[in-house]
Design a protein around this motif. Sequence first.
Motif, PDB file in Angstrom:
ATOM      1  N   ASP A  47       1.852  41.321  17.808  1.00  0.00           N
ATOM      2  CA  ASP A  47       1.489  40.062  18.464  1.00  0.00           C
ATOM      3  C   ASP A  47       2.265  39.919  19.765  1.00  0.00           C
ATOM      4  N   ILE A  48       1.530  39.557  20.800  1.00  0.00           N
ATOM      5  CA  ILE A  48       2.149  39.250  22.089  1.00  0.00           C
ATOM      6  C   ILE A  48       1.852  37.775  22.319  1.00  0.00           C
ATOM      7  N   PRO A  49       2.741  36.885  21.849  1.00  0.00           N
ATOM      8  CA  PRO A  49       2.381  35.466  21.760  1.00  0.00           C
ATOM      9  C   PRO A  49       2.283  34.787  23.118  1.00  0.00           C
ATOM     10  N   THR A  54       7.158  32.555  19.010  1.00  0.00           N
ATOM     11  CA  THR A  54       6.829  32.836  17.627  1.00  0.00           C
ATOM     12  C   THR A  54       5.762  33.915  17.548  1.00  0.00           C
ATOM     13  N   ILE A  56       2.936  35.592  15.590  1.00  0.00           N
ATOM     14  CA  ILE A  56       2.057  35.230  14.475  1.00  0.00           C
ATOM     15  C   ILE A  56       1.530  36.505  13.833  1.00  0.00           C
ATOM     16  N   PHE A  57       1.730  36.651  12.538  1.00  0.00           N
ATOM     17  CA  PHE A  57       1.189  37.818  11.849  1.00  0.00           C
ATOM     18  C   PHE A  57      -0.065  37.460  11.052  1.00  0.00           C
ATOM     19  N   SER A  58      -0.064  36.310  10.429  1.00  0.00           N
ATOM     20  CA  SER A  58      -1.087  35.891   9.449  1.00  0.00           C
ATOM     21  C   SER A  58      -1.705  37.082   8.737  1.00  0.00           C
ATOM     22  N   HIS A  59      -0.834  37.848   8.107  1.00  0.00           N
ATOM     23  CA  HIS A  59      -1.249  39.079   7.429  1.00  0.00           C
ATOM     24  C   HIS A  59      -1.389  38.801   5.937  1.00  0.00           C
TER      25      HIS A  59
END
Lengths: 175, 193
Positions: A47-49, A54, A56-59
């Motif tokens: 992720d390159i926010p 923060t 984010i992975f939401s994995h």
Amino acid sequence: MAELHIIGEIVSGVGFSSPNLFCSWKLSYGNAWKELGGDTEGQTHVDIPSDYTTAIFSHPIHVHLATRDVQGWPRILFRVYRESIFGQSELCGYGVTYIPSTPGMHELSCHVWKPVGTLLHQVLEFFLGGSPELVDDDVILSGTNRQRICTTTSGKLKLRINVITRNFDKFNVDI
Amino acid sequence: MAEDSLATTFLYTLSGEIQSGDFFEFDSLYCKYSFNQGQDWTLLSGLSEGITQISTKSHTKSYLSNPLVIWNFPLELTYSSTTPFGWPQIVLSVYGLDILGRDVIRGYGAIHLPCQSGEHSFSIPMVVPKSSTIFQEILGTILGRRAEFLSPAFIAQGAGREVTRVRSQGRVVVKCHVILRGFKEMGYSYARE
């Protein structure tokens, strides 16, 4: 056999020096446990926010386990890496957390640490990148052989885990 | 006979709404939703996918501090299943209109539906895939064809994630009430007694 469902997500990584992160995870458990379905290891995207803080992975994590014994309760080993501007992957740290033993929804946070080398290593790391890594997972997973390692704090992973148990009460296990 | 069938399946009812989107940089957004679930789960009632209206932020003074895109889009569905394995995930993809009125992806997000009965509110962080090269990114911006996932369900799966690079931007808030029936009778516990 009693059954355990682990349903949830690796939500995000916060507090790391660089936000361009990814993370690999692996579930480890004792010999009495058996995997019935789902993946027990994986790796998230990079992720390159947009807010630069923060990652984010939401994995998704979705595992179905069966067990004869409560010893060796499952836990997750995380390895967090950052991607440098040259596309190299560098270790950001290790973290390990137990799956909660009470059924229900849990917001977990797993602190992440990494080994530090000698002063020369730190100077080289600053200019060239790359950081010392542990060769053996056992150092992270078990309490032995940790006494001579110098480490530093690197950040925190946030997880959301739902735990559903089945038939533990049939074996008089109070969870 | 009827009791036997009760003991092997449980019902999962969810009613709620896709409430709002919090995207700082973007306006005029709509949201597609679908569900991703295991083979043992069957949808008994409700729409398995849908698409919201195009909503813009309010520019009145009271909303200016944190303008949200409000969808207030109803969700209502009932699943029956024999096992918690393959627990359904809601998969959201938010699209917006660019200056020339073309549809551009603004975010993908997925989350497991709550496993506990009761009221739940969660904010789903959204990500968009990044083009593999800067050249493609510039070309995509000009032509209005940004990098997209082939299927929105990709964001709900763990496989193949290590080769993707994403940018996280914005959140979507979903609120729902969950009712479970026949779950405890099958020996499962999902909350401390």
